[in-house]
Design an enzyme around this catalytic site. Structure first.
Site, PDB file in Angstrom:
ATOM      1  N   SER A 168       0.832  -1.196   0.000  1.00  0.00           N
ATOM      2  CA  SER A 168       0.000   0.000   0.000  1.00  0.00           C
ATOM      3  C   SER A 168       0.872   1.254   0.000  1.00  0.00           C
ATOM      4  O   SER A 168       1.662   1.456  -0.922  1.00  0.00           O
ATOM      5  CB  SER A 168      -0.972  -0.050   1.181  1.00  0.00           C
TER       6      SER A 168
ATOM      7  N   ASP B 245     -10.170  -4.118  -4.557  1.00  0.00           N
ATOM      8  CA  ASP B 245      -9.377  -3.050  -3.955  1.00  0.00           C
ATOM      9  C   ASP B 245      -9.502  -1.795  -4.812  1.00  0.00           C
ATOM     10  O   ASP B 245      -9.326  -1.863  -6.034  1.00  0.00           O
ATOM     11  CB  ASP B 245      -7.910  -3.499  -3.894  1.00  0.00           C
TER      12      ASP B 245
ATOM     13  N   HIS C 133      -8.113  -5.092  -0.364  1.00  0.00           N
ATOM     14  CA  HIS C 133      -6.925  -4.381   0.098  1.00  0.00           C
ATOM     15  C   HIS C 133      -6.561  -4.863   1.501  1.00  0.00           C
ATOM     16  O   HIS C 133      -7.434  -5.072   2.349  1.00  0.00           O
ATOM     17  CB  HIS C 133      -7.201  -2.874   0.143  1.00  0.00           C
TER      18      HIS C 133
END
Length: 338
Positions: free
Chosen positions: A182, A277, A307
Site C-alpha cells: 500500500s 481493492d 486491500h
C-alpha cells in the site's frame, strides 16, 4: 497462480464475488461498527489500527528479531531486523520492507507478522523500517527515511563474522530488494526511482503489494470498490490529504511514481493487486508503465481479494489466498535474486 498479463482487460479483473474468507472477514468487521479512519483523528486511527493488527503472540518464531536505530540525515530511524537462519549466509539477499498504512498509521509492530512470514519462507533477512508518519511529518519525510534506510542497508551488509559481532547484516549488498504494501509499496517504488535518479545504491528487485502509484480516482476499480471492501475512497482521500500538503506535492513524481515521464532503468518488479481493492487498477497501470519502459515485470492479480489481504495470514483473519500470494511473491524474488 498464473500472473495476469491480459492487456486492457486486466483493469476489470474482479471476481463475481469476494472469496469466502473475505466475506466472513467483512461480515465481522462491519458488525463491529468500526469508524472509518476518515472520521477520527490520526492518533485515534493509529490506536485503532494497532489494536486490529498489533499485539498477540508471533505466528512465526525466528532465530533472532532485533530492534535497532540507524543514523539518517533527519535523525535516527528505528528498524526491526528479522533473522531467518542460525547460520547466516553473507551471500544471501536482503529485503528492505516499508509497511503500509496510508503514510499516517502503521508501524513495524502492525506488520510484524508479515515480515516474519516473509523472512521465514524466503530464507532472507528482512529489515522493516519505522519511517516517520504524516501529518506530523508529511511528504517527503517518510521517503527520506526510507532512502536513508536503503543507504544504510548497502553499507551494513557484510561478512558473517562482522555481522555476528554486531556490525551489520550478513547479506550481499548487490542483492537488496525493496518491498512494501500500500503506502509502503508507494515508498518502495519512490525509493527505487530516487536511487536511480541519484545514482544511489543498486536495487536488485522491487516487490510492490497493492501500491499507490498515481491518481487512483481516475480508475474503474476506484469506482467499483470505493465502499464496502475494507479500504474506502473517503479513507484514501483522508490519507492523501495528510501526506501531501498541497497541489505542488501531489504532482511530485516521488509522491506518485506513475507520473514520472521516464521509468526506464528501474529494478525488476513484482506487483500484486486485489480484485476488490480501489487501488487495483493503479497497481496494474504501474505494471504497464514499467513494462513499456523495458523493466521486467511480473504481475499477479488476486481477483477475489481485498486491500490489506497480504497481511491476513494468522487468526482471526487467516486468508488461504494470502498464503498463496506469499508463495508467488517469494518465487518471483528467488527468480530475480538467485
Amino acid at each position: 497462480m498464473t500472473p495476469s498479463r491480459d492487456g486492457d482487460s486486466r483493469a476489470a479483473s474482479r471476481a463475481e464475488e469476494p472469496h469466502p474468507d473475505v466475506r466472513a472477514f467483512l461480515e465481522v468487521y462491519e458488525s463491529l461498527d468500526t469508524p472509518d479512519f476518515s472520521e477520527i483523528t490520526p492518533e485515534m486511527a493509529r490506536e485503532q489500527f494497532t489494536t486490529m493488527l498489533g499485539g498477540g503472540d508471533p505466528a512465526v518464531e525466528l532465530p533472532a528479531v532485533e530492534d535497532r536505530s540507524i543514523d539518517a540525515p533527519d535523525g535516527e530511524v528505528p528498524i526491526r531486523l528479522y533473522e531467518p537462519s542460525q547460520d547466516p549466509d553473507p551471500d544471501r539477499p536482503l529485503i528492505l520492507y516499508f509497511h503500509g498504512g496510508g503514510w499516517v498509521i502503521g508501524s513495524v509492530d502492525t506488520h510484524d507478522g508479515s515480515c516474519r512470514k516473509l523472512a521465514d519462507e524466503s530464507g532472507y533477512p528482512v529489515a522493516s523500517v519505522d519511517y516517520r508518519l504524516a501529518p506530523e511529518h508529511p511528504f517527503p519525510a517518510g521517503l527520506r527515511d526510507c532512502y536513508a534506510a536503503l543507504e544504510w542497508a548497502e553499507a551494513a551488509t557484510c561478512d558473517r563474522d562482522t555481522a555476528e559481532a554486531g556490525g551489520g547484516i550478513a547479506a550481499d549488498s548487490d542483492r537488496i530488494a525493496l518491498a512494501g504494501d500500500s503506502a509502503g509499496g508507494n515508498l518502495a517504488a519512490a525509493t527505487a526511482l530516487l536511487a536511480r535518479d541519484r545514482d544511489g545504491p543498486d536495487i536488485a528487485a522491487q516487490l510492490l503489494i497493492y501500491p499507490v502509484t498515481g491518481d487512483a480516482t481516475e480508475t474503474e476499480s476506484y469506482e467499483e470498490n470505493g465502499e464496502g471492501y475494507f479500504l474506502t475512497a473517503e479513507e484514501m482521500a483522508w490519507f492523501e490529504d495528510h501526506y501531501l500538503a498541497d497541489d505542488v506535492q501531489r504532482g511530485n513524481v516521488y509522491a506518485t511514481p506513475r507520473r514520472a515521464a521516464d521509468l526506464s532503468g528501474l529494478p525488476p518488479a513484482t506487483i500484486l493487486t486485489a480484485g476488490f481493492d480501489p487501488l487495483r487498477d493503479d497497481g496494474a497501470a504501474y505494471a504497464d508503465r514499467l513494462e513499456a519502459a523495458g523493466v521486467p515485470v511480473t504481475y499477479h492479480n488476486y481477483d477475489d481479494m481485498i486491500h490489506g489481504f497480504f497481511g491476513m495470514v494468522q487468526e482471526p483473519a487467516n486468508f488461504e489466498r494470502a498464503h498463496e500470494a506469499y508463495s508467488d511473491a517469494i518465487a518471483d524474488l528467488r527468480a530475480r535474486l538467485e
